[in-house]
Design an enzyme around this catalytic site. Structure first.
Site, PDB file in Angstrom:
ATOM      1  N   ARG A  47       0.451   8.833   5.323  1.00  0.00           N
ATOM      2  CA  ARG A  47      -0.845   8.188   5.973  1.00  0.00           C
ATOM      3  C   ARG A  47      -2.050   8.761   5.880  1.00  0.00           C
ATOM      4  O   ARG A  47      -2.954   8.002   5.843  1.00  0.00           O
ATOM      5  CB  ARG A  47      -0.346   8.302   7.666  1.00  0.00           C
ATOM      6  CG  ARG A  47       0.965   7.795   8.174  1.00  0.00           C
ATOM      7  CD  ARG A  47       0.751   6.193   7.784  1.00  0.00           C
ATOM      8  NE  ARG A  47      -0.254   5.374   8.276  1.00  0.00           N
ATOM      9  CZ  ARG A  47      -0.110   4.929   9.537  1.00  0.00           C
ATOM     10  NH1 ARG A  47       1.097   4.548  10.105  1.00  0.00           N
ATOM     11  NH2 ARG A  47      -1.200   4.378  10.040  1.00  0.00           N
ATOM     12  N   HIS A  71      -3.446   7.188   2.675  1.00  0.00           N
ATOM     13  CA  HIS A  71      -3.718   5.806   3.224  1.00  0.00           C
ATOM     14  C   HIS A  71      -4.972   5.722   3.782  1.00  0.00           C
ATOM     15  O   HIS A  71      -5.842   4.918   3.339  1.00  0.00           O
ATOM     16  CB  HIS A  71      -2.798   5.374   4.120  1.00  0.00           C
ATOM     17  CG  HIS A  71      -2.979   3.684   4.233  1.00  0.00           C
ATOM     18  ND1 HIS A  71      -3.396   3.278   5.472  1.00  0.00           N
ATOM     19  CD2 HIS A  71      -2.766   2.655   3.493  1.00  0.00           C
ATOM     20  CE1 HIS A  71      -3.593   2.087   5.297  1.00  0.00           C
ATOM     21  NE2 HIS A  71      -3.018   1.767   4.312  1.00  0.00           N
ATOM     22  N   SER A 103       0.759  -1.482  -0.106  1.00  0.00           N
ATOM     23  CA  SER A 103       0.008   0.162   0.083  1.00  0.00           C
ATOM     24  C   SER A 103       0.715   0.978   0.103  1.00  0.00           C
ATOM     25  O   SER A 103       0.618   2.136  -0.822  1.00  0.00           O
ATOM     26  CB  SER A 103      -0.947  -0.047   1.216  1.00  0.00           C
ATOM     27  OG  SER A 103      -2.097  -1.104   1.187  1.00  0.00           O
TER      28      SER A 103
END
Length: 219
Positions: free
Chosen positions: A42, A45, A19
């Protein structure tokens, strides 16, 4: 009877690594300092959107300022229980308090007295400990506006503001007000209507840890 077979990755570490590899390959992180870029990864994500960096606005020192505050034991003030719940306690370096006052019994009366929302009124309860704290706003534009009013009126200054409220009424305007603030606040925002507790939480968790793949705080 034919049995359908599904092919998918089942190793958690591999999923995580793949990812982040995709994010760093597809997202343009070139304008971010390294520590802000790690936080942006982050957030991408959490949002599953590699175009998110186009909307991120920040002060260059925001990550370091928030990280230093956490290592000094500062609390984290949150506008919603969703935001507060999502912060991973094991990442916090000093067992930092994560504070949300939405269930405080004083709040309904205070909101009525001030003529505002409960989330905005809750910010008034932050005031005495706001200096040097970390603020995470992921839902309520009124909380972000009230924060700016308190900073204006009292001179208290949080270490950094993760200001990512979501919505159609006031969200874009509150974040722009934070970007335009004349008080020297360190900030990280997602401009426009987009936002939410998931992105705000992902930013706080990334700030608390320098390792994308673990929950361990490293310094």
């Amino acid at each position: 009877m034919e049995t359908t077979k599904y092919e998918y990755i089942i190793d958690g570490a591999e999923i995580y690594e793949k990812s982040f590899s995709i994010i760093r390959e597809e997202a343009d992180l070139s304008r971010f300092p390294k520590d802000v870029a790690n936080v942006a990864v982050r957030m991408i994500h959490a949002a599953a959107d590699t175009n998110l960096p186009e909307l991120i606005e920040f002060t260059p020192g925001v990550v370091q300022a928030c990280r230093d505050a956490l290592w000094s034991g500062a609390p984290i003030f949150c506008d919603s229980t969703m935001t507060a719940t999502g912060i991973i306690r094991s990442r916090l370096p000093k067992n930092n308090e994560v504070i949300c006052y939405l269930k405080d019994p004083r709040l309904p009366e205070l909101a009525k007295k001030l003529g505002t929302t409960k989330t905005a009124a809750a910010v008034d309860l932050w005031a005495e400990r706001l200096e040097g704290a970390v603020v995470a706003i992921g839902n309520a534009p009124t909380a972000l506006f009230r924060l700016l009013e308190i900073v204006r009126d009292t001179g208290v200054k949080p270490a950094g503001v993760i200001g990512i409220p979501v919505g159609f009424v006031g969200a874009a305007e509150s974040k722009q007000a934070l970007v335009d603030n004349p008080y020297g606040l360190e900030y990280l925002v997602v401009s426009g209507r987009r936002g939410g507790s998931a992105m705000a939480v992902s930013a706080v968790n990334a700030i608390a840890s320098t390792d994308e793949r673990t929950n361990q705080v490293k310094r």
